[in-house]
Design a protein around this motif. Structure first.
Motif, PDB file in Angstrom:
ATOM      1  N   ASN A  92      29.227  -0.998  17.832  1.00 54.78           N
ATOM      2  CA  ASN A  92      30.617  -1.318  17.493  1.00 54.78           C
ATOM      3  C   ASN A  92      30.720  -2.801  17.167  1.00 54.78           C
ATOM      4  O   ASN A  92      29.866  -3.592  17.561  1.00 54.78           O
ATOM      5  CB  ASN A  92      31.552  -1.019  18.677  1.00 54.78           C
ATOM      6  N   SER A  93      31.799  -3.182  16.483  1.00 52.52           N
ATOM      7  CA  SER A  93      32.069  -4.598  16.233  1.00 52.52           C
ATOM      8  C   SER A  93      32.824  -5.166  17.430  1.00 52.52           C
ATOM      9  O   SER A  93      33.919  -4.704  17.741  1.00 52.52           O
ATOM     10  CB  SER A  93      32.923  -4.777  14.980  1.00 52.52           C
ATOM     11  N   PRO A  94      32.271  -6.159  18.116  1.00 54.96           N
ATOM     12  CA  PRO A  94      32.966  -6.749  19.260  1.00 54.96           C
ATOM     13  C   PRO A  94      34.215  -7.526  18.857  1.00 54.96           C
ATOM     14  O   PRO A  94      34.269  -8.088  17.763  1.00 54.96           O
ATOM     15  CB  PRO A  94      31.933  -7.713  19.852  1.00 54.96           C
ATOM     16  N   ILE A  95      35.199  -7.542  19.728  1.00 50.88           N
ATOM     17  CA  ILE A  95      36.315  -8.463  19.564  1.00 50.88           C
ATOM     18  C   ILE A  95      35.719  -9.862  19.644  1.00 50.88           C
ATOM     19  O   ILE A  95      34.890 -10.132  20.516  1.00 50.88           O
ATOM     20  CB  ILE A  95      37.375  -8.232  20.667  1.00 50.88           C
ATOM     21  N   PRO A  96      36.104 -10.765  18.747  1.00 53.74           N
ATOM     22  CA  PRO A  96      35.511 -12.110  18.748  1.00 53.74           C
ATOM     23  C   PRO A  96      35.555 -12.776  20.128  1.00 53.74           C
ATOM     24  O   PRO A  96      36.564 -12.727  20.823  1.00 53.74           O
ATOM     25  CB  PRO A  96      36.376 -12.873  17.742  1.00 53.74           C
ATOM     26  N   ASP A  97      34.442 -13.362  20.506  1.00 48.43           N
ATOM     27  CA  ASP A  97      34.260 -14.095  21.766  1.00 48.43           C
ATOM     28  C   ASP A  97      34.341 -13.221  23.010  1.00 48.43           C
ATOM     29  O   ASP A  97      34.478 -13.729  24.116  1.00 48.43           O
ATOM     30  CB  ASP A  97      35.254 -15.256  21.879  1.00 48.43           C
ATOM     31  N   ASN A 149      26.419  -7.308  13.950  1.00 54.56           N
ATOM     32  CA  ASN A 149      25.067  -7.871  14.020  1.00 54.56           C
ATOM     33  C   ASN A 149      24.985  -9.121  14.890  1.00 54.56           C
ATOM     34  O   ASN A 149      25.759 -10.061  14.712  1.00 54.56           O
ATOM     35  CB  ASN A 149      24.559  -8.209  12.619  1.00 54.56           C
ATOM     36  N   ILE A 150      24.009  -9.126  15.786  1.00 55.94           N
ATOM     37  CA  ILE A 150      23.628 -10.315  16.535  1.00 55.94           C
ATOM     38  C   ILE A 150      22.473 -10.930  15.754  1.00 55.94           C
ATOM     39  O   ILE A 150      21.456 -10.271  15.529  1.00 55.94           O
ATOM     40  CB  ILE A 150      23.156  -9.967  17.958  1.00 55.94           C
ATOM     41  N   ILE A 151      22.643 -12.178  15.325  1.00 57.60           N
ATOM     42  CA  ILE A 151      21.610 -12.859  14.548  1.00 57.60           C
ATOM     43  C   ILE A 151      21.115 -14.032  15.386  1.00 57.60           C
ATOM     44  O   ILE A 151      21.823 -15.031  15.549  1.00 57.60           O
ATOM     45  CB  ILE A 151      22.148 -13.340  13.189  1.00 57.60           C
ATOM     46  N   PHE A 152      19.908 -13.892  15.940  1.00 55.40           N
ATOM     47  CA  PHE A 152      19.332 -14.940  16.763  1.00 55.40           C
ATOM     48  C   PHE A 152      18.822 -16.068  15.881  1.00 55.40           C
ATOM     49  O   PHE A 152      18.258 -15.828  14.810  1.00 55.40           O
ATOM     50  CB  PHE A 152      18.187 -14.391  17.622  1.00 55.40           C
ATOM     51  N   ASN A 203      11.624 -10.281  13.632  1.00 57.96           N
ATOM     52  CA  ASN A 203      13.002  -9.834  13.395  1.00 57.96           C
ATOM     53  C   ASN A 203      13.976 -10.635  14.253  1.00 57.96           C
ATOM     54  O   ASN A 203      13.756 -10.825  15.447  1.00 57.96           O
ATOM     55  CB  ASN A 203      13.126  -8.340  13.708  1.00 57.96           C
ATOM     56  N   ASN A 204      15.064 -11.099  13.640  1.00 59.32           N
ATOM     57  CA  ASN A 204      16.063 -11.827  14.419  1.00 59.32           C
ATOM     58  C   ASN A 204      17.460 -11.203  14.313  1.00 59.32           C
ATOM     59  O   ASN A 204      18.424 -11.772  14.808  1.00 59.32           O
ATOM     60  CB  ASN A 204      16.121 -13.298  14.003  1.00 59.32           C
ATOM     61  N   ILE A 205      17.574 -10.029  13.676  1.00 57.11           N
ATOM     62  CA  ILE A 205      18.871  -9.367  13.507  1.00 57.11           C
ATOM     63  C   ILE A 205      18.871  -8.055  14.282  1.00 57.11           C
ATOM     64  O   ILE A 205      17.983  -7.215  14.104  1.00 57.11           O
ATOM     65  CB  ILE A 205      19.180  -9.114  12.024  1.00 57.11           C
ATOM     66  N   PHE A 206      19.900  -7.876  15.129  1.00 57.01           N
ATOM     67  CA  PHE A 206      20.015  -6.686  15.967  1.00 57.01           C
ATOM     68  C   PHE A 206      21.429  -6.150  15.848  1.00 57.01           C
ATOM     69  O   PHE A 206      22.405  -6.907  15.903  1.00 57.01           O
ATOM     70  CB  PHE A 206      19.666  -7.032  17.420  1.00 57.01           C
ATOM     71  N   GLU A 207      21.535  -4.821  15.683  1.00 57.11           N
ATOM     72  CA  GLU A 207      22.829  -4.189  15.398  1.00 57.11           C
ATOM     73  C   GLU A 207      23.405  -3.499  16.630  1.00 57.11           C
ATOM     74  O   GLU A 207      22.716  -2.749  17.320  1.00 57.11           O
ATOM     75  CB  GLU A 207      22.677  -3.172  14.268  1.00 57.11           C
ATOM     76  N   LEU A 208      24.694  -3.744  16.864  1.00 56.16           N
ATOM     77  CA  LEU A 208      25.440  -3.072  17.936  1.00 56.16           C
ATOM     78  C   LEU A 208      26.096  -1.819  17.380  1.00 56.16           C
ATOM     79  O   LEU A 208      26.276  -1.677  16.164  1.00 56.16           O
ATOM     80  CB  LEU A 208      26.512  -4.019  18.495  1.00 56.16           C
ATOM     81  N   ASP A 233      22.164 -20.191  20.446  1.00 57.42           N
ATOM     82  CA  ASP A 233      21.146 -19.148  20.463  1.00 57.42           C
ATOM     83  C   ASP A 233      21.336 -18.058  19.406  1.00 57.42           C
ATOM     84  O   ASP A 233      20.361 -17.501  18.918  1.00 57.42           O
ATOM     85  CB  ASP A 233      21.107 -18.496  21.849  1.00 57.42           C
ATOM     86  N   TYR A 234      22.582 -17.730  19.073  1.00 53.66           N
ATOM     87  CA  TYR A 234      22.829 -16.643  18.129  1.00 53.66           C
ATOM     88  C   TYR A 234      24.208 -16.802  17.503  1.00 53.66           C
ATOM     89  O   TYR A 234      25.040 -17.571  17.971  1.00 53.66           O
ATOM     90  CB  TYR A 234      22.751 -15.267  18.831  1.00 53.66           C
ATOM     91  N   VAL A 235      24.426 -16.055  16.424  1.00 57.77           N
ATOM     92  CA  VAL A 235      25.755 -15.899  15.842  1.00 57.77           C
ATOM     93  C   VAL A 235      26.030 -14.403  15.761  1.00 57.77           C
ATOM     94  O   VAL A 235      25.100 -13.585  15.716  1.00 57.77           O
ATOM     95  CB  VAL A 235      25.887 -16.546  14.441  1.00 57.77           C
ATOM     96  N   LEU A 236      27.293 -14.065  15.764  1.00 60.98           N
ATOM     97  CA  LEU A 236      27.706 -12.668  15.661  1.00 60.98           C
ATOM     98  C   LEU A 236      28.366 -12.482  14.306  1.00 60.98           C
ATOM     99  O   LEU A 236      29.255 -13.252  13.937  1.00 60.98           O
ATOM    100  CB  LEU A 236      28.677 -12.336  16.795  1.00 60.98           C
TER     101      LEU A 236
END
Length: 170
Positions: free
Chosen positions: A121-126, A151-154, A114-119, A144-147
């Motif tokens: 809340n949605s973070p403010i970009p950056d 979702n954090i996608i490693f 698995n490479n997708i992990f859910e927060l 390493d990842y994209v947001l």
């Protein structure tokens, strides 16, 4: 006067400069005074600030503080392109109030596949700081990842038993 008596007084750190209520320029500057943010009415008023009053990094509020601009560290042309607009997010009824989420463990199975992990809340970009086994990860497709929303996608799935922690503003 007894020289052994202690004289009272107030210590002042910083520059002491004259200040006028008619001065509408931002003054975060050792020449013109350190007096915090000043607002102007319009973008045209901001663009009319004289070059001698401009300092890279200064922040100007427009329209009563509804919009904010930061002066770039470049050779200025007197155009709007000299400025970056700052995005101020509102949460609830209070302006400029942010939620700070610290050390959240994102939801998702850490199994090496698995490479997708859910927060939550949605973070403010950056604003996010993602740590994998205590090491700060870099965001972006070549890193390493994209947001994506919550979702954090490693780019590479974390190995089994690794720890993921994320702090961010929302």
């Amino acid at each position: 006067m007894d020289n052994n008596k202690i004289m009272g007084g107030v210590s002042v750190m910083g520059f002491i400069t004259p200040n006028s209520i008619y001065d509408t320029y931002p003054v975060i500057d050792p020449i013109y005074g350190i007096d915090g943010l000043r607002n102007v009415d319009t973008i045209d008023d901001m663009l009319a600030i004289s070059f001698e009053r401009m300092r890279a990094g200064m922040v100007v509020g427009i329209d009563g503080g509804k919009r904010f601009f930061k002066l770039k560290n470049i050779e200025w042309s007197g155009e709007l392109s000299d400025w970056d607009e700052l995005l101020i997010f509102l949460v609830g009824d209070k302006p400029n109030e942010l939620n700070f989420i610290d050390k959240e463990k994102p939801y998702g199975l850490i199994d090496g596949i698995n490479n997708i992990f859910e927060l939550s809340n949605s973070p403010i970009p950056d604003s996010e700081h993602v740590f994998l086994n205590g090491i700060l990860q870099e965001s972006g497709y070549d890193f390493d990842y994209v947001l994506n929303e919550k979702n954090i996608i490693f780019n590479q799935p974390p190995l089994e038993n690794m720890r993921i922690i994320c702090s961010y503003r929302s």
